[in-house]
Scaffold this motif. Sequence first.
Motif, mmCIF file in Angstrom:
data_model
loop_
_atom_site.group_PDB
_atom_site.id
_atom_site.type_symbol
_atom_site.label_atom_id
_atom_site.label_comp_id
_atom_site.label_asym_id
_atom_site.label_seq_id
_atom_site.Cartn_x
_atom_site.Cartn_y
_atom_site.Cartn_z
ATOM 1 N N VAL A 78 0.843 -1.205 0.000
ATOM 2 C CA VAL A 78 0.000 0.000 0.000
ATOM 3 C C VAL A 78 0.871 1.245 0.000
ATOM 4 O O VAL A 78 0.636 2.199 -0.752
ATOM 5 C CB VAL A 78 -0.947 -0.016 1.214
ATOM 6 C CG1 VAL A 78 -1.696 1.291 1.326
ATOM 7 C CG2 VAL A 78 -1.941 -1.136 1.101
ATOM 8 N N LEU A 81 2.363 1.787 -3.459
ATOM 9 C CA LEU A 81 1.434 2.209 -4.506
ATOM 10 C C LEU A 81 0.968 3.643 -4.297
ATOM 11 O O LEU A 81 0.785 4.379 -5.266
ATOM 12 C CB LEU A 81 0.221 1.282 -4.531
ATOM 13 C CG LEU A 81 0.459 -0.059 -5.193
ATOM 14 C CD1 LEU A 81 -0.736 -0.950 -4.985
ATOM 15 C CD2 LEU A 81 0.696 0.132 -6.666
ATOM 16 N N LEU A 82 0.745 4.032 -3.026
ATOM 17 C CA LEU A 82 0.188 5.358 -2.768
ATOM 18 C C LEU A 82 1.279 6.290 -2.252
ATOM 19 O O LEU A 82 1.134 6.922 -1.210
ATOM 20 C CB LEU A 82 -0.948 5.269 -1.763
ATOM 21 C CG LEU A 82 -2.121 4.402 -2.173
ATOM 22 C CD1 LEU A 82 -3.149 4.371 -1.083
ATOM 23 C CD2 LEU A 82 -2.739 4.924 -3.443
ATOM 24 N N LEU A 139 -7.394 7.022 13.675
ATOM 25 C CA LEU A 139 -8.397 7.355 12.660
ATOM 26 C C LEU A 139 -9.229 8.552 13.110
ATOM 27 O O LEU A 139 -9.538 9.451 12.310
ATOM 28 C CB LEU A 139 -9.284 6.138 12.419
ATOM 29 C CG LEU A 139 -10.438 6.323 11.465
ATOM 30 C CD1 LEU A 139 -9.908 6.552 10.078
ATOM 31 C CD2 LEU A 139 -11.337 5.126 11.484
ATOM 32 N N ILE A 142 -7.259 11.592 12.430
ATOM 33 C CA ILE A 142 -7.221 11.915 10.999
ATOM 34 C C ILE A 142 -8.526 12.578 10.576
ATOM 35 O O ILE A 142 -8.542 13.563 9.836
ATOM 36 C CB ILE A 142 -6.964 10.642 10.164
ATOM 37 C CG1 ILE A 142 -5.565 10.108 10.424
ATOM 38 C CG2 ILE A 142 -7.133 10.909 8.690
ATOM 39 C CD1 ILE A 142 -5.295 8.811 9.734
ATOM 40 N N LEU A 143 -9.660 12.033 11.071
ATOM 41 C CA LEU A 143 -10.950 12.576 10.655
ATOM 42 C C LEU A 143 -11.201 13.947 11.263
ATOM 43 O O LEU A 143 -11.856 14.791 10.658
ATOM 44 C CB LEU A 143 -12.081 11.615 11.065
ATOM 45 C CG LEU A 143 -12.155 10.301 10.312
ATOM 46 C CD1 LEU A 143 -13.292 9.471 10.853
ATOM 47 C CD2 LEU A 143 -12.349 10.543 8.840
ATOM 48 N N ILE A 220 -1.474 2.133 7.009
ATOM 49 C CA ILE A 220 -2.418 1.908 5.913
ATOM 50 C C ILE A 220 -3.476 3.006 5.893
ATOM 51 O O ILE A 220 -3.759 3.622 4.854
ATOM 52 C CB ILE A 220 -3.092 0.522 6.059
ATOM 53 C CG1 ILE A 220 -2.119 -0.588 5.723
ATOM 54 C CG2 ILE A 220 -4.287 0.420 5.130
ATOM 55 C CD1 ILE A 220 -2.749 -1.953 5.778
ATOM 56 N N ILE A 221 -4.078 3.296 7.083
ATOM 57 C CA ILE A 221 -5.143 4.304 7.165
ATOM 58 C C ILE A 221 -4.612 5.664 6.721
ATOM 59 O O ILE A 221 -5.270 6.397 5.978
ATOM 60 C CB ILE A 221 -5.653 4.378 8.619
ATOM 61 C CG1 ILE A 221 -6.413 3.120 8.972
ATOM 62 C CG2 ILE A 221 -6.526 5.585 8.829
ATOM 63 C CD1 ILE A 221 -7.799 3.121 8.485
ATOM 64 N N LYS A 223 -2.077 6.313 4.708
ATOM 65 C CA LYS A 223 -1.819 6.359 3.263
ATOM 66 C C LYS A 223 -3.121 6.472 2.477
ATOM 67 O O LYS A 223 -3.210 7.188 1.487
ATOM 68 C CB LYS A 223 -1.082 5.088 2.817
ATOM 69 C CG LYS A 223 0.315 4.986 3.327
ATOM 70 C CD LYS A 223 1.244 5.828 2.517
ATOM 71 C CE LYS A 223 2.646 5.685 3.075
ATOM 72 N NZ LYS A 223 3.518 6.758 2.650
ATOM 73 N N MET A 224 -4.167 5.705 2.925
ATOM 74 C CA MET A 224 -5.418 5.735 2.164
ATOM 75 C C MET A 224 -6.152 7.057 2.366
ATOM 76 O O MET A 224 -6.786 7.569 1.450
ATOM 77 C CB MET A 224 -6.349 4.601 2.599
ATOM 78 C CG MET A 224 -5.777 3.216 2.541
ATOM 79 S SD MET A 224 -5.780 2.497 0.923
ATOM 80 C CE MET A 224 -7.486 2.420 0.547
ATOM 81 N N GLY A 225 -6.096 7.610 3.604
ATOM 82 C CA GLY A 225 -6.888 8.789 3.882
ATOM 83 C C GLY A 225 -6.180 10.100 3.591
ATOM 84 O O GLY A 225 -6.829 11.133 3.500
ATOM 85 N N GLY A 226 -4.858 10.059 3.430
ATOM 86 C CA GLY A 226 -4.117 11.282 3.193
ATOM 87 C C GLY A 226 -4.434 11.875 1.833
ATOM 88 O O GLY A 226 -4.924 11.217 0.940
ATOM 89 N N GLU A 227 -4.144 13.158 1.681
ATOM 90 C CA GLU A 227 -4.457 13.820 0.396
ATOM 91 C C GLU A 227 -3.454 13.419 -0.656
ATOM 92 O O GLU A 227 -2.289 13.466 -0.456
ATOM 93 C CB GLU A 227 -4.425 15.338 0.596
ATOM 94 C CG GLU A 227 -5.487 15.823 1.551
ATOM 95 C CD GLU A 227 -6.875 15.305 1.178
ATOM 96 O OE1 GLU A 227 -7.193 15.357 -0.022
ATOM 97 O OE2 GLU A 227 -7.602 14.854 2.052
#
Lengths: 227, 82, 117
Positions: A78, A81-82, A139, A142-143, A220-221, A223-227
């Motif tokens: 992950v 890729l990101l 999380l 992040i939110l 993982i969170i 990388k997926m949630g970042g801009e």
Amino acid sequence: MIKRIFILLAILGLILMFLPFLRDFEFHQELGELSSQYVEGSVNDLNSQNVVTAVIVTYRGLDTLGEVTVLFLATAGVGFLLRKKKTSLKSRGSSELLQTGSQFLFVLIILTGIYIFTHGHLTPGGGFQGGVLITTAFLLLILADTNLKFNHKILLFVESISGAFYVIIGLFGVLLIGMNSFLDPAILPLGNFGKLLSAGAIPLIYSLIGLKVGSELTTIIDKMGGE
Amino acid sequence: MISIIITVLGVVMILAAFLAIRTKNLLAAIISAGVISLLASVIYLMLAAPDVAMTEAAIGSGLTTIIFIFTLKKIRKGDLND
Amino acid sequence: MIFALILGFLLLIIGIYGMLTQKNLIKIIIGFSIVDTGTHIIIVSIGYIRGKTAPIIDSGVDLKNAVNAVVDPIPSALVLTAIVIGLAVTALMLSFVIKLYQKNKSLSIDDYQELKW
């Protein structure tokens, strides 16, 4: 159209495959030989109340090491890729109320996670559940805060240190007890049944697993949630 | 008693699975998949596996749903930019 | 528990049906996660024994007779790690989807025909 017929045929074949299994399936009335051995060993040899924890950490410890490695590889995939491009896009931050409230809850959730993975041998729960709870605390941050930047050095440090110590504790078993006792928890005193400091190295190993799972899933969170 | 609870939960889960597969709305599909995982954790509790129930409640309905929604957000954002 | 076993198989079949019929990449991954849940329910229900309690030997269970009081701990242990791995694999697939979308601007599987014969 012909494709739909093939799909229906595949599903029908699958159902035909499962039907004999369902028809002839007989439920156990008592534990099998291996499971009985695990339950008795967990009570008498390891002093661990939670048998599932004893199976995961000790009897199938090598499997768990492999699973943690798979988790690490997926996280690395992950992250590869990101990859983040270097952009310094600042959006309007969230309100003070939201940030303060989330930081207050953050500490409580982290404490609950630590409670769950240190008591893994006494109550339901353990390293995997505690690690996931720690991830949900991050999380929340992040939110709540859109401009949050994690310190990846710390995450990387925790992740690699806990993984290394997991293997080192396993090797201590080989060193202190015998050739075929990799990950044996008897390297520490086994203590009294039902106390927090019991079951040898099981709480220590499960805490390390918890830290490793928590830091990997946080990566993982992020990388997926970042801009 | 346990079999009645499992049957009722199972009917809801199968309906949610059909909704997740058939609906055109991606967000509704993601939420339905989360509902399936949440009810599955209740079933694990009925089957006397509390460790698995804890893991499924935290991961299946919490983190998996949020990862799907993050992906959806990234894809929608790409739409807006072009 | 035969109902849970049947439920697991039904979820597995619905998930595979979704993976075969849907065109949207995210819908295919949702089908994969339904298959995941179905398989886990099957494995846990195989270890269930009627009238026995969870494999945690606390004060409610007689220590001498623990073997006859608890359900099978091995399926629980297997499923526990499988759920965590499932999350990581789902995240990996979704990041592939994000990369593909950034490259080709499409979520339909019909637009990715490099390996089709």
